[in-house]
Design a protein around this motif. Structure first.
Motif, short mmCIF file in Angstrom:
data_model
loop_
_atom_site.label_atom_id
_atom_site.label_comp_id
_atom_site.label_asym_id
_atom_site.label_seq_id
_atom_site.Cartn_x
_atom_site.Cartn_y
_atom_site.Cartn_z
N ALA A 177 9.31 3.02 7.25
CA ALA A 177 8.68 2.04 6.86
C ALA A 177 9.16 1.34 5.83
O ALA A 177 9.43 0.07 6.13
CB ALA A 177 7.04 2.51 6.55
N ILE A 178 9.76 1.74 4.66
CA ILE A 178 9.96 1.00 3.65
C ILE A 178 11.28 0.11 3.90
O ILE A 178 11.34 -0.99 3.65
CB ILE A 178 10.13 1.88 2.27
CG1 ILE A 178 8.95 2.24 1.90
CG2 ILE A 178 10.54 0.87 1.20
CD1 ILE A 178 7.66 1.38 1.68
N ILE A 179 12.47 1.05 4.39
CA ILE A 179 13.71 0.25 4.53
C ILE A 179 13.66 -0.71 5.77
O ILE A 179 14.20 -1.89 5.31
CB ILE A 179 14.60 1.34 4.51
CG1 ILE A 179 15.05 2.07 3.33
CG2 ILE A 179 16.29 0.89 5.34
CD1 ILE A 179 15.98 3.29 3.48
N PRO A 180 13.22 -0.46 6.88
CA PRO A 180 13.25 -1.79 8.01
C PRO A 180 12.38 -2.84 7.44
O PRO A 180 12.77 -3.97 7.79
CB PRO A 180 12.56 -0.76 9.07
CG PRO A 180 11.85 0.44 8.64
CD PRO A 180 12.74 0.66 7.29
N TYR A 220 11.85 -2.76 -4.04
CA TYR A 220 11.63 -1.45 -3.16
C TYR A 220 12.50 -0.82 -2.60
O TYR A 220 12.99 0.41 -2.31
CB TYR A 220 10.53 -2.08 -2.03
CG TYR A 220 9.20 -2.43 -2.42
CD1 TYR A 220 8.67 -1.99 -3.89
CD2 TYR A 220 8.42 -2.87 -1.83
CE1 TYR A 220 7.43 -2.49 -4.47
CE2 TYR A 220 7.02 -3.44 -2.13
CZ TYR A 220 6.53 -3.16 -3.41
OH TYR A 220 5.44 -3.47 -4.18
N ILE A 221 13.69 -1.85 -2.34
CA ILE A 221 15.15 -1.06 -1.72
C ILE A 221 15.94 -0.36 -2.74
O ILE A 221 16.27 0.71 -2.66
CB ILE A 221 16.28 -2.34 -1.11
CG1 ILE A 221 15.44 -2.84 0.14
CG2 ILE A 221 17.50 -1.87 -0.86
CD1 ILE A 221 16.17 -3.93 0.66
N ALA A 222 15.69 -0.92 -4.20
CA ALA A 222 16.39 -0.22 -5.21
C ALA A 222 15.55 1.04 -5.65
O ALA A 222 16.23 2.26 -5.94
CB ALA A 222 16.24 -1.10 -6.38
N TYR A 223 14.40 1.13 -5.36
CA TYR A 223 13.50 2.37 -5.60
C TYR A 223 14.02 3.31 -4.20
O TYR A 223 14.20 4.56 -4.85
CB TYR A 223 12.08 2.25 -5.27
CG TYR A 223 11.22 3.50 -5.58
CD1 TYR A 223 10.38 3.47 -6.81
CD2 TYR A 223 10.95 4.23 -4.50
CE1 TYR A 223 9.98 4.80 -7.00
CE2 TYR A 223 9.78 5.34 -4.76
CZ TYR A 223 9.54 5.41 -6.00
OH TYR A 223 8.74 6.70 -6.25
N GLU A 271 0.90 -1.33 0.03
CA GLU A 271 0.19 -0.21 -0.14
C GLU A 271 0.78 1.39 -0.13
O GLU A 271 0.72 2.23 -0.96
CB GLU A 271 -1.11 0.13 1.28
CG GLU A 271 -1.91 1.27 1.13
CD GLU A 271 -2.33 1.72 2.58
OE1 GLU A 271 -3.25 2.73 2.69
OE2 GLU A 271 -1.54 1.37 3.67
N ILE A 272 2.05 1.47 0.73
CA ILE A 272 2.77 2.43 0.88
C ILE A 272 3.61 2.49 -0.45
O ILE A 272 3.74 3.70 -0.90
CB ILE A 272 3.86 2.28 2.15
CG1 ILE A 272 3.12 2.26 3.42
CG2 ILE A 272 4.83 3.46 2.14
CD1 ILE A 272 3.78 1.98 4.64
N MET A 273 4.15 1.72 -0.86
CA MET A 273 4.95 1.72 -2.25
C MET A 273 4.00 1.91 -3.46
O MET A 273 4.29 2.89 -4.15
CB MET A 273 5.50 0.16 -2.47
CG MET A 273 6.37 0.10 -1.86
SD MET A 273 7.95 1.19 -1.84
CE MET A 273 8.20 1.48 -3.46
N HIS A 274 2.70 1.73 -3.43
CA HIS A 274 1.90 2.07 -4.43
C HIS A 274 1.55 3.93 -4.44
O HIS A 274 1.55 4.29 -5.26
CB HIS A 274 0.35 1.08 -4.26
CG HIS A 274 -0.45 1.56 -5.54
ND1 HIS A 274 -1.42 2.84 -5.46
CD2 HIS A 274 -0.98 1.30 -6.76
CE1 HIS A 274 -2.13 2.86 -6.49
NE2 HIS A 274 -1.73 1.84 -7.21
N HIS A 275 1.49 3.95 -3.26
CA HIS A 275 1.19 5.43 -2.80
C HIS A 275 2.54 6.33 -3.44
O HIS A 275 2.36 7.37 -4.09
CB HIS A 275 0.70 5.89 -1.48
CG HIS A 275 0.89 7.25 -1.21
ND1 HIS A 275 -0.18 8.00 -1.44
CD2 HIS A 275 1.81 8.02 -0.54
CE1 HIS A 275 -0.03 9.19 -0.86
NE2 HIS A 275 0.93 9.25 -0.58
N LEU A 276 3.72 5.79 -3.04
CA LEU A 276 5.08 6.37 -3.71
C LEU A 276 4.98 6.37 -5.17
O LEU A 276 5.38 7.41 -5.65
CB LEU A 276 6.07 5.78 -3.00
CG LEU A 276 6.28 5.99 -1.25
CD1 LEU A 276 7.55 5.33 -0.84
CD2 LEU A 276 6.41 7.51 -1.01
#
Length: 404
Positions: free
Chosen positions: A234-237, A252-255, A207-212
């Protein structure tokens, strides 16, 4: 207005606010320093756990040092000041929606919004700290308590009131708490329990990544403040905790690394300044610093490799001096107090990164004065100084202080 309609109304207002911020890339007065980033490390990341902060291959040595000397890395303070208070605290029930009658006016629902994220911060502190304490001390009771917190948070509706779309401050804290529990307690869950936590993490992460990536398109609109903070908090941990368990974790880490290497910071140049003022610098730096520390610990990469990071500690040192009040020209979260203790911790972090003794002097000045920092709402709903001390002492060394 019924409950479903009030819930949808809050999410609609939140979305409108989210998408109205940050679309100013063509007006940026700062040319962001760019760095190449090599993603080859993603092919060699360890499967063993824990990964967040202390690594699996370092854990036995750390446990041994703590057993010999409980003050190692200030672990005793971490227990006494940040963990003991959760020994007898039951995991919190899922928060309730804002009262229906408050929905149309932010001044009415804001206290409920704040209380929700403060409670979620306490849940993060409890889950992370009990998990670390239980594993380091081989304490089955503490491990059981940390498991209970993790599983309780996993039972929250990921599309409900602690979702990013309803209360992103709560969402960031809930997903981070579960990430720490999933990582540190991985071998203590049953497969069914692991699956439950993993499913909740993946749902919230996606959900968070779709928002980003879709809603705000952060790589093209890098000024979206909460979008930026969602990467670090949120994303990294979560991606570190889920690596090898979620096929999109590496993507997602690459992003995240592309954003930091190419587009960050859009608020500051090579002199280390910050266009939003010291209080916003404080919040961004706090979450950014922890995320970079976690990447350093697990991935072995140095994200502090821009000229900005070499100089940015000078910004609070000279623009928010130790005896100043209301020096910040932004959201005045310190409400007229002297510079807050978290500012001191942030500048000390850069003392470790850059070995600048004047930053340690600044930290010591504030630390000696702000003896009641834990009682202030702009601290206890956001920061855990016992954890901050532990993290710093595991990863960094500070020089002796020297007045500027």
């Amino acid at each position: 207005m019924g409950n479903d309609k009030s819930f949808d109304a809050i999410k609609a207002m939140k979305l409108e606010n989210d998408t109205s911020a940050g679309n100013l890339v063509d007006l940026l007065p700062i040319e962001v320093q760019k760095r190449d980033f090599d993603l080859s490390f993603l092919d060699n990341l360890a499967e063993a756990r824990p990964r967040l902060l202390i690594q699996a291959n370092e854990l036995d040595e750390f446990k041994s040092k703590v057993m010999q000397d409980e003050s190692h890395c200030m672990f005793d303070d971490f227990i006494n000041n940040s963990t003991v208070k959760f020994f007898d605290t039951e995991p919190y029930a899922e928060p309730q929606p804002y009262p229906e009658e408050t929905v149309g006016k932010a001044s009415l629902w804001r206290p409920y919004w704040r209380q929700m994220y403060v409670d979620c911060q306490m849940a993060l502190n409890a889950t992370r700290n009990l998990a670390i304490a239980g594993i380091v001390k081989d304490d089955k009771e503490l491990i059981g308590k940390a498991k209970a917190w993790t599983l309780q948070l996993a039972s929250y509706d990921p599309d409900g009131v602690t979702s990013r779309g309803y209360n992103d401050e709560a969402a960031f804290r809930v997903i981070a708490a579960m990430a720490w529990g999933y990582d540190w307690l991985h071998g203590h869950f049953t497969e069914e329990e692991r699956s439950t936590v993993r499913k909740a993490l993946v749902t919230r992460l996606d959900e968070i990544m779709h928002h980003l990536k879709v809603t705000v398109d952060l790589l093209n609109n890098p000024l979206n403040s909460h979008g930026v903070r969602s990467i670090s908090s949120a994303i990294i941990p979560t991606c570190i905790a889920l690596y090898h368990d979620h096929p999109k974790a590496g993507e997602y880490i690459a992003y995240a690394l592309e954003y930091y290497a190419v587009h960050y910071p859009p608020w500051g140049g090579e002199d280390g300044g910050w266009a939003e003022g010291p209080d916003y610098w404080n919040t961004q730096t706090a979450f950014l610093g922890e995320a970079f520390d976690l990447l350093k610990a697990y991935c072995g990469i140095d994200m502090f490799n821009k000229t900005f990071y070499e100089n940015t500690g000078d910004f609070p040192l000279y623009c928010m001096p130790v005896h100043s009040k209301r020096a910040s020209f932004c959201d005045q979260s310190s409400i007229g107090d002297f510079p807050g203790l978290k500012l001191a911790y942030n500048i000390k972090h850069y003392a470790g990164v850059n070995q600048k003794p004047e930053y340690v002097w600044y930290y010591n000045q504030l630390k000696g004065r702000d003896t009641e920092a834990h009682t202030k709402f702009y601290n206890f709903g956001w920061w855990d100084f016992g954890y901050d001390d532990l993290r710093f002492n595991i990863l960094w060394d500070a020089p002796e202080e020297k007045a500027p």
